[in-house]
Design an enzyme around this catalytic site. Structure first.
Site, PDB file in Angstrom:
ATOM      1  N   GLY A  98       0.794  -1.230   0.000  1.00  0.00           N
ATOM      2  CA  GLY A  98       0.000   0.000   0.000  1.00  0.00           C
ATOM      3  C   GLY A  98       0.823   1.274   0.000  1.00  0.00           C
ATOM      4  O   GLY A  98       0.286   2.359   0.242  1.00  0.00           O
ATOM      5  N   HIS A 105       8.111   6.426   5.533  1.00  0.00           N
ATOM      6  CA  HIS A 105       7.325   7.274   6.442  1.00  0.00           C
ATOM      7  C   HIS A 105       6.484   6.435   7.379  1.00  0.00           C
ATOM      8  O   HIS A 105       5.959   5.397   7.002  1.00  0.00           O
ATOM      9  CB  HIS A 105       6.444   8.258   5.671  1.00  0.00           C
ATOM     10  N   HIS A 107       3.033   6.494   9.380  1.00  0.00           N
ATOM     11  CA  HIS A 107       1.743   7.134   9.615  1.00  0.00           C
ATOM     12  C   HIS A 107       1.442   7.029  11.101  1.00  0.00           C
ATOM     13  O   HIS A 107       1.513   5.935  11.665  1.00  0.00           O
ATOM     14  CB  HIS A 107       0.614   6.399   8.875  1.00  0.00           C
TER      15      HIS A 107
HETATM   16  P1  5GP Z   1       1.546   5.769   1.623  1.00  0.00           P
HETATM   17  O1  5GP Z   1       0.341   5.307   0.847  1.00  0.00           O
HETATM   18  O2  5GP Z   1       2.747   5.910   0.739  1.00  0.00           O
HETATM   19  O3  5GP Z   1       1.817   4.946   2.854  1.00  0.00           O
HETATM   20  O4  5GP Z   1       1.182   7.176   2.214  1.00  0.00           O
HETATM   21  C1  5GP Z   1       1.422   8.365   1.553  1.00  0.00           C
HETATM   22  C2  5GP Z   1       0.650   9.429   2.283  1.00  0.00           C
HETATM   23  O5  5GP Z   1       1.128  10.684   1.866  1.00  0.00           O
HETATM   24  C3  5GP Z   1      -0.861   9.418   2.002  1.00  0.00           C
HETATM   25  O6  5GP Z   1      -1.578   9.249   3.225  1.00  0.00           O
HETATM   26  C4  5GP Z   1      -1.127  10.775   1.364  1.00  0.00           C
HETATM   27  O7  5GP Z   1      -2.338  11.363   1.785  1.00  0.00           O
HETATM   28  C5  5GP Z   1       0.072  11.595   1.815  1.00  0.00           C
HETATM   29  N1  5GP Z   1       0.474  12.622   0.869  1.00  0.00           N
HETATM   30  C6  5GP Z   1       0.610  12.482  -0.476  1.00  0.00           C
HETATM   31  N2  5GP Z   1       1.006  13.633  -1.035  1.00  0.00           N
HETATM   32  C7  5GP Z   1       1.133  14.523  -0.017  1.00  0.00           C
HETATM   33  C8  5GP Z   1       1.521  15.898   0.038  1.00  0.00           C
HETATM   34  O8  5GP Z   1       1.843  16.537  -0.959  1.00  0.00           O
HETATM   35  N3  5GP Z   1       1.523  16.489   1.261  1.00  0.00           N
HETATM   36  C9  5GP Z   1       1.173  15.813   2.397  1.00  0.00           C
HETATM   37  N4  5GP Z   1       1.219  16.488   3.555  1.00  0.00           N
HETATM   38  N5  5GP Z   1       0.818  14.516   2.385  1.00  0.00           N
HETATM   39  C10 5GP Z   1       0.796  13.886   1.195  1.00  0.00           C
END
Ligand code: 5GP
Ligand code: ZN
Length: 118
Positions: A98, A105, A107
Site C-alpha cells: 500500500g 514514512h 503514519h
Molecule cells: P503511503 O500510501 O505511501 O503509505 O502514504 C502516503 C501518504 O502521503 C498518504 O496518506 C497521502 O495522503 C500523503 N500525501 C501524499 N502527497 C502529499 C503531500 O503533498 N503532502 C502531504 N502532507 N501529504 C501527502
C-alpha cells in the site's frame, strides 16, 4: 542525501509546503494532506530511504529515535493517552503493502473513534 524527484524530500527541504509537526536534524513530521483519522501525521527521515525494504543496520538508531518520538508527538497532536486512547503507527511498504510515496514514512493516526474499522 536526497532524491530531487522525491515528493517527501521536497517537503523536508521546504520546496513543497506542508503543515509541520516536528523537526530535528534527522526527522521531519507533518500532517497528512488527506487525513484518515482525526489526528494523522507522517514522520520521515530527512535522508532519503525508499522504504522499510531499504533499511539496514545503519538505520537502526534513526528508526529507534522515530519510534521513541512517535508516542510523544501523538499526544502533542491530540491523541488521547494509553490505554483508553492510543493511536496506530503504520508503515506501508512496497506496492502490495500500500505504499504510494517511496520515501520511508510512519503514519501516526489516532483521535476519537469511529475512524478505525474492526
Ligand atoms: P503511503 O500510501 O505511501 O503509505 O502514504 C502516503 C501518504 O502521503 C498518504 O496518506 C497521502 O495522503 C500523503 N500525501 C501524499 N502527497 C502529499 C503531500 O503533498 N503532502 C502531504 N502532507 N501529504 C501527502
Ligand atoms: Zn525522499
Amino acid at each position: 542525501m536526497h532524491d530531487p524527484d522525491c515528493l517527501f524530500c521536497k517537503i523536508v527541504r521546504g520546496q513543497i509546503p506542508s503543515k509541520k509537526v516536528y523537526e530535528d536534524e534527522d526527522v521531519f513530521a507533518f500532517h497528512d494532506i488527506h487525513p484518515a483519522a482525526p489526528v494523522h501525521f507522517l514522520m520521515v527521515p530527512k535522508a532519503h530511504v525508499h522504504s522499510m525494504a531499504g533499511v539496514t543496520e545503519v538505520h537502526a538508531a534513526l528508526l529507534g529515535k522515530m519510534m521513541v518520538l512517535a508516542p510523544r508527538l501523538a499526544l502533542e497532536q491530540g491523541c488521547n493517552p494509553y490505554p483508553d486512547g492510543g493511536y496506530r503507527i503504520v508503515v506501508n511498504t512496497g506496492t502490495e503493502g500500500g505504499q504510494e510515496v517511496h520515501h520511508l514514512h510512519l503514519h501516526v493516526m489516532g483521535g476519537p473513534r469511529p475512524w478505525l474499522k474492526g
